[in-house]
Design a protein around this motif. Structure first.
Motif, short mmCIF file in Angstrom:
data_model
loop_
_atom_site.label_atom_id
_atom_site.label_comp_id
_atom_site.label_asym_id
_atom_site.label_seq_id
_atom_site.Cartn_x
_atom_site.Cartn_y
_atom_site.Cartn_z
N PRO A 9 2.97 20.11 36.33
CA PRO A 9 3.68 19.02 35.67
C PRO A 9 4.84 19.55 34.84
N PRO A 10 5.81 18.68 34.52
CA PRO A 10 6.91 19.11 33.66
C PRO A 10 6.36 19.59 32.31
N ARG A 11 6.91 20.65 31.79
CA ARG A 11 6.45 21.19 30.51
C ARG A 11 6.91 20.29 29.37
N THR A 12 6.03 20.15 28.38
CA THR A 12 6.36 19.38 27.18
C THR A 12 5.56 19.95 26.01
N SER A 13 6.13 19.89 24.84
CA SER A 13 5.41 20.28 23.63
C SER A 13 4.73 19.07 23.00
N LEU A 14 4.94 17.89 23.58
CA LEU A 14 4.36 16.66 23.05
C LEU A 14 2.93 16.48 23.53
N LEU A 15 2.13 15.77 22.74
CA LEU A 15 0.75 15.48 23.09
C LEU A 15 0.70 14.46 24.23
N LEU A 16 -0.04 14.79 25.28
CA LEU A 16 -0.27 13.87 26.39
C LEU A 16 -1.61 13.20 26.14
N ARG A 17 -1.65 11.86 26.22
CA ARG A 17 -2.82 11.12 25.75
C ARG A 17 -3.60 10.36 26.81
N ALA A 18 -2.97 10.01 27.92
CA ALA A 18 -3.66 9.15 28.89
C ALA A 18 -3.11 9.38 30.29
N CYS A 19 -3.90 8.98 31.28
CA CYS A 19 -3.43 9.03 32.66
C CYS A 19 -3.92 7.78 33.39
N ASP A 20 -3.22 7.43 34.46
CA ASP A 20 -3.54 6.24 35.24
C ASP A 20 -3.20 6.53 36.69
N GLU A 21 -4.14 6.31 37.58
CA GLU A 21 -3.91 6.57 39.00
C GLU A 21 -3.44 5.30 39.69
N GLY A 22 -2.42 5.44 40.52
CA GLY A 22 -1.90 4.31 41.29
C GLY A 22 -2.74 4.05 42.53
N ALA A 23 -2.45 2.97 43.21
CA ALA A 23 -3.22 2.53 44.38
C ALA A 23 -3.16 3.51 45.54
N ARG A 24 -2.08 4.30 45.62
CA ARG A 24 -1.92 5.24 46.74
C ARG A 24 -2.27 6.67 46.36
N GLY A 25 -2.82 6.87 45.14
CA GLY A 25 -3.19 8.20 44.71
C GLY A 25 -2.16 8.90 43.86
N GLU A 26 -1.05 8.23 43.54
CA GLU A 26 -0.08 8.81 42.63
C GLU A 26 -0.68 8.80 41.21
N LEU A 27 -0.13 9.61 40.32
CA LEU A 27 -0.68 9.75 38.98
C LEU A 27 0.42 9.61 37.93
N TRP A 28 0.14 8.84 36.89
CA TRP A 28 1.03 8.69 35.74
C TRP A 28 0.37 9.31 34.52
N ILE A 29 1.16 10.03 33.70
CA ILE A 29 0.70 10.63 32.45
C ILE A 29 1.51 10.01 31.31
N PHE A 30 0.85 9.70 30.20
CA PHE A 30 1.47 9.03 29.06
C PHE A 30 1.23 9.83 27.79
N GLY A 31 2.18 9.79 26.83
CA GLY A 31 1.98 10.55 25.61
C GLY A 31 2.91 10.17 24.47
N ASP A 32 3.02 11.11 23.54
CA ASP A 32 3.82 10.91 22.34
C ASP A 32 5.28 10.66 22.67
N ARG A 33 5.93 9.90 21.78
CA ARG A 33 7.36 9.55 21.89
C ARG A 33 7.71 8.95 23.25
N GLY A 34 6.79 8.17 23.83
CA GLY A 34 7.06 7.48 25.08
C GLY A 34 7.04 8.36 26.31
N THR A 35 6.45 9.55 26.19
CA THR A 35 6.40 10.47 27.33
C THR A 35 5.79 9.81 28.56
N LEU A 36 6.50 9.93 29.69
CA LEU A 36 6.00 9.46 30.99
C LEU A 36 6.24 10.57 32.00
N GLN A 37 5.19 10.95 32.71
CA GLN A 37 5.31 11.91 33.79
C GLN A 37 4.63 11.32 35.02
N PHE A 38 5.18 11.65 36.19
CA PHE A 38 4.71 11.05 37.44
C PHE A 38 4.44 12.14 38.47
#
Length: 109
Positions: free
Chosen positions: A1-30
């Motif tokens: 995943p992309p490097r970040t110094s921010l806290l990552l707090r949650a994840c959510d899997e999409g219907a096709r197996g894709e993954l979303w990561i959520f965190g501090d200051r609105g962090t979104l990773q896919f």
């Protein structure tokens, strides 16, 4: 995943197996179905605390909804939100968000 110094707090899997990561200051990773990670521009700078089925919630009443991209949803509160969940009843999706100060929010779609 992309490097970040921010806290990552949650994840959510999409219907096709894709993954979303959520965190501090609105962090979104896919992560797509091939395993490729991307940092995504967020619709908020507020911390995102948890996610469920295309919904994400967080600080200051922040709610994001995924519909061809993450978009802000007006919550009507400035309380921090800590949980989001829902269920399908017939053809109607019922979604609830809960948070500080006894906040309970509900949507039907």
């Amino acid at each position: 995943p992309p490097r970040t110094s921010l806290l990552l707090r949650a994840c959510d899997e999409g219907a096709r197996g894709e993954l979303w990561i959520f965190g501090d200051r609105g962090t979104l990773q896919f992560r797509d179905t091939r395993g490729t990670w991307t940092a995504v521009t967020s619709a908020t700078r507020n911390t995102l605390r948890t996610a469920w089925n295309g919904w994400a919630v967080g600080d200051n009443g922040t709610i994001l909804r995924y519909t061809s991209g993450w978009r802000a949803v007006e919550s009507g509160t400035t309380e921090d939100l800590y949980g989001v969940y829902g269920y399908l009843a017939g053809t109607v999706n019922h979604v609830f968000a809960v948070g500080a100060g006894g906040t309970i929010l509900r949507w039907h779609e």
